[in-house]
Scaffold this active site. Structure first.
Site, short mmCIF file in Angstrom:
data_model
loop_
_atom_site.label_atom_id
_atom_site.label_comp_id
_atom_site.label_asym_id
_atom_site.label_seq_id
_atom_site.Cartn_x
_atom_site.Cartn_y
_atom_site.Cartn_z
N GLY A 74 -62.46 12.90 -29.41
CA GLY A 74 -61.13 13.32 -29.00
C GLY A 74 -60.48 12.31 -28.07
N THR A 99 -59.78 18.07 -30.48
CA THR A 99 -58.90 19.23 -30.70
C THR A 99 -57.44 18.86 -30.54
OG1 THR A 99 -59.23 19.83 -28.38
CG2 THR A 99 -60.65 20.90 -30.00
N ASP A 296 -58.59 13.79 -19.31
CA ASP A 296 -59.59 13.72 -18.26
C ASP A 296 -58.96 13.58 -16.87
OD1 ASP A 296 -61.76 14.00 -19.93
OD2 ASP A 296 -62.08 11.84 -20.17
#
Length: 330
Positions: A74, A99, A296
């Site tokens: 991802g 996703t 992140d």
């Protein structure tokens, strides 16, 4: 890490997060790997024990100058890959297996078809694109490829990371609901350095522009979307050497409920509660706010964000690659 003997064909380092896409990435990587090998390529397989180990492996592989680093996972894994390839000249290939897949969506890389994504890698068409670079309060620096989030969206990510139940998308949805019920003004100060924004409703900007107000969120886009296709910076261009800034002023919950669906279409930028601008550098400060990019957490505000032109060589479908330069010969 598996390092096969190199043959006459191209050699790729393949970085995989097997847990991406609800644990589907391992199968996707195997399918893409078979396709790459069928084309005559050799592969070094890289699977880290954690994010730090994946970064170590990727940096070591890039130092050995493969024909490309191929990230299978991802946007978070692609973010790790960017820390390795940015500015190196080694191209980055992407096999989407997450996703959100906002990197792949931006550049037209096939999603849900590992063989087609592998074919993009072997075709070798390169697009030189910009990256964002951020220095957070602790002095750490990070590259990012899509959108940096600060405010409501980063508070949602903070809460999601603290939760242990439920799993998957439902945990994120519950975090959104909890932060929505806890909605409060967030005092932000932003300083912009760069050209004036294009004219239009809600546009602000120009060298030395300062924005000080209570906001819901501030998003800095190298590309247009985050969160799996939310067009938070709908006019961002990753080849213009600039970053797009979208700021949503603090608004009541009932107004935010009406605004939220428009973000998926990118039409929120036409509303009076939203301001947009472009800059080469953006300084952001707000107490107690973390920043996230490419899925992140990067660190805490204050942060300095800069556009780094042509910092990444990206393997893309041939129609998206830069046309060959005219040599001038007749």
């Amino acid at each position: 890490m598996t390092s096969p003997r190199r043959g006459a064909g191209p050699h790729y380092a393949m970085l995989t997060n097997p847990y991406s896409g609800h644990n589907k990435a391992r199968d996707i990587a195997e399918r893409a790997g078979r396709r790459l090998r069928a084309s005559g390529a050799s592969i070094t397989e890289l699977i880290g024990d954690d994010a730090d180990d994946a970064l170590r492996l990727a940096r070591k592989a890039v130092a050995e100058r493969p024909d490309a680093l191929v990230a299978t996972g991802g946007d978070g894994l692609i973010g790790i890959a960017l820390q390795s390839v940015a500015g190196s000249g080694v191209p980055l290939g992407i096999v989407p297996a997450g996703t959100g897949n906002d990197h792949a969506r931006e550049y037209g890389i096939p999603i849900g078809d590992p063989e087609a994504a592998a074919d993009v890698v072997t075709a070798g068409a390169v697009m030189d694109v910009d990256l964002g670079r951020v220095r957070t309060a602790d002095g750490a620096e990070h590259w990012f490829g899509t959108v940096l989030a600060a405010g409501f969206d980063s508070l949602v990510s903070d809460r999601t990371n603290r939760m242990t139940w439920p799993h998957g998308r439902m945990r994120y949805n519950l975090a959104i609901l909890a932060e929505f019920l806890n909605l409060r003004p967030l005092p932000f100060r932003l300083v912009l350095d760069g050209p004036a924004a294009e004219s239009g409703a809600g546009a602000v900007g120009g060298p030395g522009t300062v924005i000080e107000e209570d906001v819901v969120l501030a998003a800095v886009g190298n590309t247009r979307s985050y969160g799996g296709g939310m067009l938070i910076c709908p006019d961002a261009d990753p080849t213009d050497g600039l970053l797009d800034l979208t700021v949503i002023r603090y608004i009541p919950r009932r107004t935010l409920v009406r605004l939220f669906p428009t973000v998926f279409r990118g039409t929120h930028v036409h509303r009076s509660e939203v301001t947009t601008s472009r800059a080469r550098r953006i300084d952001i400060s707000s107490p107690g706010i973390n920043v996230y990019a490419d899925g992140d957490r990067l660190g805490r505000l204050p942060a300095v964000i800069t556009a780094e032109p042509r910092a990444l060589r990206l393997l893309v479908p041939a129609e998206r690659a830069a046309p060959a330069q005219d040599s001038g010969e007749s």
